[in-house]
Each structure stands twice: as C-alpha cells, then as structure tokens.
Design a protein around this motif. Structure first.
Motif, short mmCIF file in Angstrom:
data_model
loop_
_atom_site.label_atom_id
_atom_site.label_comp_id
_atom_site.label_asym_id
_atom_site.label_seq_id
_atom_site.Cartn_x
_atom_site.Cartn_y
_atom_site.Cartn_z
N ASN A 32 44.18 25.81 39.45
CA ASN A 32 43.95 26.32 40.80
C ASN A 32 45.17 26.46 41.70
O ASN A 32 45.19 27.33 42.56
N ALA A 33 46.16 25.60 41.50
CA ALA A 33 47.22 25.52 42.50
C ALA A 33 47.91 26.86 42.73
O ALA A 33 48.21 27.22 43.87
N LYS A 34 48.12 27.59 41.64
CA LYS A 34 48.91 28.83 41.73
C LYS A 34 48.43 29.78 42.81
O LYS A 34 49.24 30.45 43.45
N LYS A 35 47.12 29.82 42.98
CA LYS A 35 46.56 30.78 43.95
C LYS A 35 47.12 30.56 45.36
O LYS A 35 47.22 31.48 46.15
N LYS A 36 47.47 29.29 45.63
CA LYS A 36 47.98 28.99 46.98
C LYS A 36 49.31 29.69 47.24
O LYS A 36 49.72 29.85 48.37
N TYR A 37 50.00 30.01 46.16
CA TYR A 37 51.39 30.45 46.33
C TYR A 37 51.59 31.94 46.13
O TYR A 37 52.70 32.41 45.94
N VAL A 38 50.48 32.68 46.12
CA VAL A 38 50.60 34.14 46.12
C VAL A 38 49.73 34.67 47.25
O VAL A 38 48.79 34.00 47.68
N PRO A 39 50.05 35.87 47.76
CA PRO A 39 49.27 36.37 48.91
C PRO A 39 47.81 36.59 48.54
O PRO A 39 47.50 36.88 47.38
N LYS A 40 46.97 36.45 49.53
CA LYS A 40 45.54 36.64 49.28
C LYS A 40 45.22 38.12 49.08
O LYS A 40 44.40 38.49 48.26
N GLU A 41 45.91 38.96 49.90
CA GLU A 41 45.65 40.41 49.79
C GLU A 41 46.34 40.95 48.54
O GLU A 41 47.30 40.37 48.04
N THR A 43 48.78 43.22 46.51
CA THR A 43 50.08 43.83 46.80
C THR A 43 50.52 44.65 45.59
O THR A 43 50.05 44.42 44.48
N ASN A 44 51.42 45.58 45.83
CA ASN A 44 52.01 46.30 44.70
C ASN A 44 52.96 45.36 43.96
O ASN A 44 53.11 45.42 42.74
N ALA A 45 53.63 44.53 44.73
CA ALA A 45 54.61 43.62 44.13
C ALA A 45 53.91 42.58 43.27
O ALA A 45 52.83 42.12 43.62
N LYS A 46 54.54 42.26 42.15
CA LYS A 46 53.99 41.21 41.30
C LYS A 46 54.51 39.88 41.82
O LYS A 46 55.54 39.38 41.36
N VAL A 47 53.81 39.34 42.81
CA VAL A 47 54.37 38.19 43.52
C VAL A 47 54.46 36.94 42.62
O VAL A 47 55.39 36.15 42.74
N GLY A 48 53.50 36.80 41.70
CA GLY A 48 53.57 35.66 40.78
C GLY A 48 54.87 35.67 39.98
O GLY A 48 55.53 34.64 39.81
N ASP A 49 55.26 36.85 39.50
CA ASP A 49 56.50 36.97 38.73
C ASP A 49 57.72 36.79 39.64
O ASP A 49 58.71 36.17 39.26
N ILE A 50 57.62 37.35 40.83
CA ILE A 50 58.74 37.21 41.78
C ILE A 50 58.96 35.73 42.08
O ILE A 50 60.09 35.26 42.14
N LEU A 51 57.87 34.99 42.21
CA LEU A 51 57.99 33.56 42.47
C LEU A 51 58.68 32.86 41.30
O LEU A 51 59.56 32.00 41.49
N LYS A 52 58.29 33.22 40.09
CA LYS A 52 58.95 32.62 38.92
C LYS A 52 60.45 32.88 38.97
O LYS A 52 61.27 32.01 38.70
N CYS A 53 60.81 34.10 39.30
CA CYS A 53 62.22 34.47 39.36
C CYS A 53 62.92 33.70 40.48
O CYS A 53 64.05 33.24 40.33
N ALA A 54 62.21 33.56 41.61
CA ALA A 54 62.80 32.84 42.74
C ALA A 54 63.01 31.36 42.41
O ALA A 54 63.83 30.68 43.01
N LEU A 55 62.26 30.86 41.43
CA LEU A 55 62.40 29.44 41.03
C LEU A 55 63.31 29.28 39.82
O LEU A 55 63.40 28.20 39.23
N CYS A 56 63.98 30.34 39.43
CA CYS A 56 64.88 30.29 38.27
C CYS A 56 66.29 29.99 38.78
O CYS A 56 66.67 30.44 39.85
#
Ligand SMILES: Cc1cc2nc3c(=O)[nH]c(=O)nc-3n(C[C@H](O)[C@H](O)[C@H](O)COP(=O)(O)OP(=O)(O)OC[C@H]3O[C@@H](n4cnc5c(N)ncnc54)[C@H](O)[C@@H]3O)c2cc1C
Ligand code: SF4
Ligand code: SF4
Lengths: 404, 487
Positions: A32-41, A43-56
């Motif tokens: 469940n936790a992951k859902k907290k960290y991506v926008p609810k609406e 988006t065109n952007a793949k925010v889950g992947d962007i987050l992974k990259c931001a944490l690299c």
C-alpha cells in the motif's frame, strides 16, 4: 515465476522468521505505501519511475553529456527527476527554472546504458513535458515551433529538396527527413545518386511530413499523433516494402514510437547505411576505392536506440584503401553530438558545447570524420570552428569511392 | 522543523540567518571572486544541493521535506578563487560546505547551517599522467569513472573502483577515505595518495611534495584525508596508478560458514598474495545475490579476482586455489564472479524499497582477525534484535594480513507507532554499540558525516579532543562544514 520465487527467497525466508507484527507491517506497506508517493490524479508523467530515478545515486551521471558540459548538479539525470517529482507532487510550481530544466536533455540514451532500471531519461521527461503542455504552460518559443511545424510540416523554414510526386508504385521509399532536406541537402542528393546507381526502383514520398520526432520529444502528443497518422497513411497506402531513412531518429520514431500510438508501418524500416551495405553485399553498388583515414562517429540514435553499430563499419571497410579509425568512446558507448532531443533548439549553448567536446575527441584520432546521421553532421559542421576537420556523411564517402 | 501545507519543509534551519544587507554584499563579493556564471542563489540549485545519499535524507524526500538549504552555490575554477572564498567566509563568519558528487551516505555535505556551498565540479581536469613515475595528478571535482576511463584509454588503471565509481568525485573520495572494491591489491584511496594541494579554513594553501616517501616531520597533508570538509578543501591530488592489468583470473568457492571462509582468506594473505577482489558473503547475502549458484545454497560464497602481470597472476591463482581446497572450499567456477561483475552497479534498493516504507542501509566496520567472528556475530544479532528489522546480513570485502572490513546491510520497517527516523536510528545505535564493544572501528570507509558523529568521541577517545583542538586552531570561527563529525 519459479525464478522470481528463487530470487526473493532470501526475503521470504527472513519474513518467515520475523515477528508477526513486523510481518504484518511489511506486507501492508509493501502493498500500500507506494500509493502515498504518487499523485492521485492521472498524469502523463510516469511518476513512479521518476521517483525511482530521484532516489537513485545518479549512477549514469558520468556519461550524461548535458551534465558533463554543464558541470552543475541540477543538470544530472537524477536531479532532473528530483525536480520533476516535486513538480508532479505539487510541492513546487510548474514554472520558470523548474520547467526549463525539463528540456535540458539531449535524448541520447547514454544514461540508459548504465541505468539499473533501463530508464530512458528522455521518456521520463517527455511525460513531464506532456503535463506541462496540458497545463498550458509550454514555453512560448516551443509553442511557436509547434505551430510552425503544423503549418509547414517541416521543422525548418525552407526545405531545399522537394519530394518526388510519382512514388505510388515504388517498392523502396526513401524518407529524406527535414534535417537533411533543409540543412545538409548534399546528403539527400548523394543518396539519390547512390540509389540511382543501384538500379533499384525507388522514390521519395510525395507530401513527406516531418516524422514528428520534435513534437513527440517536446510533449506535443496531439500534434505528433497527426503527423504519425499522415505519414503512416501515405506509406501504408503505397506499394512500399522497404522504407529507407536517412536519419536514424526518423527510423526510430517509425519503428518504436508510431506503433505505441497505434500506427504500425507495413514496410521494413531501415537506416540508410544498413540499406547501402545490403546493396554492396548484393553487388548492386561496387566501391572502387578511396585512400585515407576516416574516424567513424556512432550517432546515438543509430547505435543505442536502434542497436546498429556494425553495418556502418562494414560499409566503410568494404571500400578498398579506406582506413577505418575508432575513438575510445564508440559503439554503444559513443558520445552525443549535442543536437538530439531538440537540445539545439531548446538549449543551443549546452548543445554546441557538447558538439565541441565530441568533435575534439574525434579530432584526436584523425581529421576526416564520418557519421551516419544528418543531425550529427550538422552539429559537427557547426562545431568545426577552426575548419581543421572534414565532416562527411557515410553515403558521401561511399559515393566518393565509386566516383574514383 | 517546518512542514508547510503546500510546498516542501526544511529539516535543518540555521538559527542565525544572514541579514538581507549582508547577503547582498557577500553575494556581490562572491560573484566578483568566481564570476557571475559560477554563482547561483536560485531556488532550484538550493534544492538540488540540499542532500546526499544518506538514506534518512531520501526518506525526507518522501515526506515532502528537504534536509537543508545552502544560501548560495559557487563553482570555483581554481585554487586562488577557493582561497578567496574562504577568506571572505571567515571575514563574514559564513559556513562553507565543500561538495563532490553527493554520493556520501552519512549526510556529510548537507548544509545544516546554510552558508556557501562550494561545488568542485568545474575543477575536474586531469593535469598530468606521468608514465615513468606511475602517477596521475588531477583536480578534486573529477568524476572517478571519467578518471578511470581516461586512464584506461592511455593504458593504466588507478585500481580504485568503489561501487560509487560512477557517481562520486576524487575530492569526495579523499575527504572520506574511501575504499574501492579492488582494494586488497591496490589499496584504499589513502594508500594511493602521494601528495596534495589544499586550502585551509583561513585561506592558506598547502602543497605537499610529490616524492615516494620522506622523513620530514608529521604529514600535515594527510590530515586532509577523511576530514570531510571540516579542515579545508582539497584542490589537487597526485595518486599512484598501475599499468592496465594484462591478465584476470576469476575464482569462486563456497564455504560451510563465515568462520571457515575467513580462515581461508587469512591464509591466502599470509602467503603474501593479494587478490584485487576478495568478497566473502554470509549465508543470507549469498542467497540474496547468488541464488542461481546451486552449489552455494545455504553456504558462504567467496569471490576472488586476481589481476596484474600474467606470470604473477598464474602463480597467485595456483596458490589461492590450493589454499581454498585445503580449507574445503567447494569450487563454484567463474559464473558467480561474472555475475558479480555484471550486477555490481545495480543499485536499486533505495528506489525499490523506500517508497514501500522499507528502509535499507549499509554499515561498514573494521576489526582485527582475532576478534572478527565475534564482532560479526554480535553485530548481526544486535541489528536483528531491533523491532522492525527484517533482514541483517553481511559480507567481508576489504582484507589485510591483520584483519578485515565487514559490510553489513539491514532492511526493515518501522512498526506501528514508530517514526521511520526513530527506527533507523535505533538500528544504527544497536550496531555501533556492539561494534565498539567487540573492539571494532565504527567506520572502515564511509566516514562520519552527521550520522556517525555521536560515536566518534568514544571511537577516538582522547584523540577526539586533540582533533577538536586542531580544528579550533585552523578554523577558529568554525566555518568549514560545521556540525559534521561532531565538530
Ligand atoms: C551506491 C553507492 C555506493 C558506494 N560505494 C562505496 C564504496 O564502494 N566505497 C566507499 O568508500 N564509499 C562508497 N560510497 C560512499 C561514497 O561514494 C563515498 O563516501 C565518496 O567518497 C563520496 O564522494 P562524493 O564525491 O560523492 O562526495 P560528497 O558526498 O559530495 O561529499 C562527501 C564529503 O566530503 C566533503 N568533500 C567533498 N569534496 C571535497 C573536497 N574537494 N575537499 C574537502 N572536502 C570535500 C563533503 O563536504 C562531504 O563532507 C558509496 C555510495 C553510494 C551512493
Ligand atoms: S538522455 Fe542523454 S542528455 Fe538526457 S539525461 Fe540521458 S545521458 Fe543525459
Ligand atoms: S536514469 Fe537510471 S541510472 Fe540514471 S539517475 Fe535515473 S535511475 Fe539512476
């Protein structure tokens, strides 16, 4: 599946040993936790992947041409993702320098070679750019460019070489591409001469529009759709079996991006150098000879995106007398010319610095540079300020060897 | 701590803020020193220069916080500019934080008290490769992979290949006393350093002589090693290089337990053989990384890479094989070593697990052989006993005839009610306590930064007081990276 279980057996075993409360918490969070960290609406952007990259820890930074010439942390791939993430999560506004940063990428995929997630940073950024466009916040200059493209169907103002008008019957279509037509027309003329010499029945495409790469890259997905629709309709209704592209980026767009939005071309799509090698192998073109040393520059789109490294080399080696030289950074580890990803238009300063840096690496090896992409050729011609080197398209070298 | 409704919060906010007037004059003078193109006080740069790879700082990102903002960023281009920056900072009592590539894992570059962030990227050239002396002289902002690739191109290697080779700078490595994965043969960065140039906190420039050894009093330059930006800024370094290895041999063996594996390695080193890479994984980490190696199931896998001159490597390989067999190592071939080479840069844990609320971190310590197995056992059980820890495992990866470095990895989740920060700190507390009790050193190569500062006093004893005195005399206003290493 079995392999997956084996792969995670260490985790499963450890979880088995853990206390019940920990186990419960881990499983709950894992699901469940992951859902907290991506926008609810959506988006065109793949925010889950962007987050992974931001944490690299920025594992690809050392090979990113933009970061290398810009020498500022914000220009590194993971930093762009950090800013993209903050914007997409609404923590900073889509504005000014934050938006500008989203266009500072040459789309060269150098980063992808080293990425543990196989991310294309360009893809990640294109999603953000599409969100920028949807919010009506695209930079003015880019909107103007889009309007011009929609009006002229070409990225440059003039296109020196008009396409053929009677191409309906030909089995081979030569897609010239806007950069070659407008900026390095010699390449188009050369290719036409080579194709004529081969005796094959070929034609250029009447009403050839830009492949749409600039629109797709800049996040104008609706316009891109129109271009893809137009070009694929023309090509698919023709008798064409083989579509030969001068520009590897066009070939990539036809092969990979059109199908993603529902347009699959019936024809085999080939970069020009691969097609020419075929003609040489079939004895339809016979290189006579050319003396001299030539260093080959692998275009990013050809080597990394299309994985074509050996065809251009074999083509050059088929020319008697020609001595093929290599740079240390070659094949898939080639370095960008600086003009990819529309960087020449969005950030000309960074783009030309990248071009200068690459040309100096090539210059170290020898003064005749050959490439297989009109955009690289253009970049090197611009960067060749002291005129100490000669820049050729691979077709030009082949033609020279025939004319001897 | 400030967490606004919209926007991001800032964890560390300096008590003293620069007045608007002072800010203006200082910024103007900084621009005069480095040139306007090498200065920024834009929000985008402040955000980007707010953190390194300290896992808790990564967590904060998920919690919509940045750790700390510098007042501005400068990109000096030469030593003189750095000296002028430090003089100005002293005059105005403004903190200065050196910055490499932010791969530090303990918060070392986080500008907890704001100030001037000095990014060294624009000093990133190789100045000289000396073939006869086998040395390279380079600037601190040079990325390590860039350095290694350029050396390889000319037929050399530095033999310094930390897992962060792709994402860390030469200066950062010197400032943290980093260790590469080929360290057993080539040494750590400390062993590679021959001479350096640095700017001390009040702007004085020191430069040591490039000679293989001297007996001219204590080595002041070496004080910069591991100083993590608290004693000045390293501006140039000359290091050892080697001819690119002619031959590489890859070996792997599985052992019944850590004890027998360690004993085997000790015996190899005792024979005077220094494989470039030696890595011994405990049972759990073997299952994690080498699940495809059937022969290593429930065992401890040993990976060896021998490289260098062809004839020497052949001999070293033969001896190493003999010793491994004598210690009942089960031969597992090249496969696992190739797998290690292929996956050694796949750093995915933070990206994959942090958004799932699972916190991973690594803790590396060193210990002599006689205490090694006790330390390993006690640190593993100390971590496992913390509520919320799911896994704790380790490998041993840097070896000496006298002892070994253990590299622990833990993963877990804060159980109901606990803050991620609290959970994380409690695992570290348990690990550090048991390391000190077992007679180990609290860090082998990552350094101290913010995270380990609490234990440095106990680690160093009276020497810590001396370190503080040295710091005070060199940096009376405590402008250099204040708040780090407990200084
Ligand atoms: C994926 C990953 C793998 C890693 N693997 C290893 C490993 O195998 N071995 C290892 O030892 N470490 C490893 N580390 C830790 C880290 O890479 C090292 O600590 C490295 O030395 C930090 O270098 P940096 O350039 O990123 O420095 P930064 O993080 O930017 O800075 C580190 C510290 O040094 C100071 N500093 C930076 N430059 C200078 C300078 N020129 N003069 C004075 N002070 C300076 C900073 O103020 C800070 O306190 C790893 C980290 C990551 C993220
Ligand atoms: S695609 Fe090229 S320019 Fe863009 S981030 Fe990757 S390496 Fe850098
Ligand atoms: S593109 Fe891949 S390697 Fe590069 S920073 Fe992002 S996740 Fe890391």
């Amino acid at each position: 599946m079995l392999d997956k279980i084996k792969k995670y057996s260490w985790l499963i075993d450890s979880l088995m040993e853990a206390k019940w409360s920990t186990k419960k918490e881990v499983v709950h969070n894992f699901l469940n936790a992951k859902k907290k960290y991506v926008p609810k609406e959506k988006t065109n952007a793949k925010v889950g992947d962007i987050l992974k990259c931001a944490l690299c820890p920025n594992m690809c930074r050392f090979d990113c041409p933009v970061a290398r010439v810009g020498n500022s942390e914000a220009l590194t791939p993971a930093a762009k993702s950090r800013i993209a993430y903050l914007m997409e999560m609404g923590e900073i506004d889509f504005s000014g320098e934050f938006v500008d940063l989203m266009y500072k990428c040459a789309g060269c995929d150098a980063s992808r070679e080293w990425c543990p997630f196989d991310f294309s940073v360009e893809d990640l950024l294109v999603g953000v750019r599409e969100d920028i466009v949807d919010k009506g916040l695209a930079p003015k200059a880019l909107l103007e460019l889009k309007d011009k493209l929609e009006k002229n169907h070409q990225i440059y103002d003039q296109s020196l070489i008009p396409p053929d008008t009677e191409a309906e019957k030909a089995r081979i279509l030569y897609f010239m591409g806007c950069t070659a037509r407008a900026k390095v027309p010699d390449v188009v003329n050369t290719n036409i001469k080579l194709l004529e010499k081969s005796g094959l029945d070929f034609a250029t495409i009447p009403d050839e529009w830009c492949c749409g790469a600039p629109l797709s890259t800049l996040g104008f997905k609706d316009s891109f759709y129109k271009f893809a629709e137009h070009n694929s309709r023309l090509i698919n209704k023709s008798k064409c079996r083989t579509l030969v592209c001068d520009c590897p980026e066009c070939a990539y767009v036809f092969r990979e991006l059109y199908p993603k939005i529902g347009f699959r071309l019936k024809a085999e799509i080939l970069p020009m150098n691969q097609f020419l090698l075929r003609l040489v192998e079939e004895n339809k073109i016979k290189p006579a000879g050319l003396q001299g040393e030539f260093v080959y520059h692998d275009p990013c789109a050809l080597s990394r995106k299309l994985n074509v490294c050996s065809a251009p080399r074999e083509l050059l080696k088929s020319i008697p007398g020609l001595e093929l030289k290599e740079t240390y950074f070659s094949h898939r580890e080639t370095r960008c010319c600086g003009m990819g990803g529309m960087l020449g238009i969005t950030n000309p300063e960074i783009s030309s610095k990248i071009g200068e840096s690459r040309i100096s690496e090539l210059k170290e090896v020898c003064s005749n540079i050959v490439t297989a992409c009109p955009t690289c050729e253009l970049a090197f011609k611009n960067a060749n300020k002291d005129k100490k080197v000669k820049v050729y398209d691979i077709s030009e070298v082949l033609l020279k060897s025939l004319e001897k | 701590m400030n967490t606004p409704e919209k926007g991001y919060g800032v964890v560390y906010r300096p008590k003293k803020k620069l007045s608007e007037k002072k800010r203006k004059t200082v910024f103007k003078r900084l621009c005069d020193i480095v040139g306007p193109e090498n200065f920024s006080d834009k929000e985008i740069d402040k955000i980007i220069y707010s953190r390194d790879f300290w896992p808790i700082a990564l967590r904060w990102m998920l919690e919509r916080k940045v750790p700390a903002l510098p007042d501005c960023v400068v990109w000096p281009e030469n030593t003189k500019q750095i000296s002028d920056i430090l003089k100005l900072a002293n005059e105005e009592s403004i903190p200065v934080v050196p910055f490499g590539e932010a791969s530090g894992v303990l918060g070392g570059m986080i500008p907890v008290k704001g100030g001037i962030l000095v990014d060294l990227k624009r000093m990133n050239k190789i100045l000289k490769i000396n073939d006869k002396d086998l040395t390279v002289t380079a600037q601190p902002g040079l990325n390590l992979m860039e350095l290694e690739r350029l050396l390889n191109k000319e037929g050399y290697t530095m033999g310094h290949s930390p897992q962060s080779i792709y994402c860390s700078s030469l200066g950062g490595n010197l400032a943290t006393r980093a260790a590469g994965q080929f360290s057993t043969k080539y040494g750590k960065i400390d062993d590679m350093l021959i001479s350096l140039e640095a700017v001390l906190p009040q702007g004085e420039v020191i430069r040591s002589k490039t000679v293989p050894k001297s007996s001219t009093g204590p080595r002041i330059d070496k004080m910069m090693l591991g100083s993590e930006g608290t004693l000045g800024i390293i501006t140039e370094a000359t290091l050892k290089i080697w001819p690119y290895p002619e031959k590489k041999e890859l070996l792997s063996y599985a052992f019944e337990g850590m004890e027998s594996g360690l004993e085997c390695i000790r015996k190899i080193l005792r024979r005077g053989i220094f494989p470039a890479v030696i890595r011994l994984y405990d049972e759990k980490e073997t299952a994690f990384r080498f699940y495809q190696t059937g022969k290593a199931k429930d065992k401890c896998l040993l990976v060896l890479v021998l490289q260098g001159d062809k004839e020497l490597v052949e001999l070293e390989t033969k001896v190493s094989q003999d010793v491994c067999r004598k210690h009942e190592g089960i031969e597992c071939g090249e496969g696992p070593v190739i797998h290690w080479f292929e996956t050694r840069f796949n750093v995915k844990e933070a990206s994959d697990f942090a958004p799932r609320e699972i916190i991973f971190d690594t803790i590396e310590v060193s210990v002599t052989w006689d205490k090694s197995i006790e330390l390993y056992n006690s640190m593993i059980s100390a971590m496992e006993n913390v509520n919320g820890v799911i896994v704790a495992f380790a490998h041993a990866s840097h070896f000496y005839p006298q002892g070994v470095c253990f590299y622990f990895i833990f993963g877990g989740t804060p159980v109901k009610g606990a803050e991620p920060n609290e959970f994380y700190t409690s695992v570290w507390d348990a690990a550090m306590r048991s390391c000190l009790d077992a007679g180990g050193s609290i860090s082998h190569h990552h350094g101290i930064g913010l995270m380990r500062a609490r234990w440095l006093g106990e680690e160093l004893g009276q020497s810590f007081e001396i370190l503080k005195k040295i710091k005070k005399s060199l940096d009376p206003k405590n402008i250099m990276n204040p708040g780090k290493m407990g200084l």
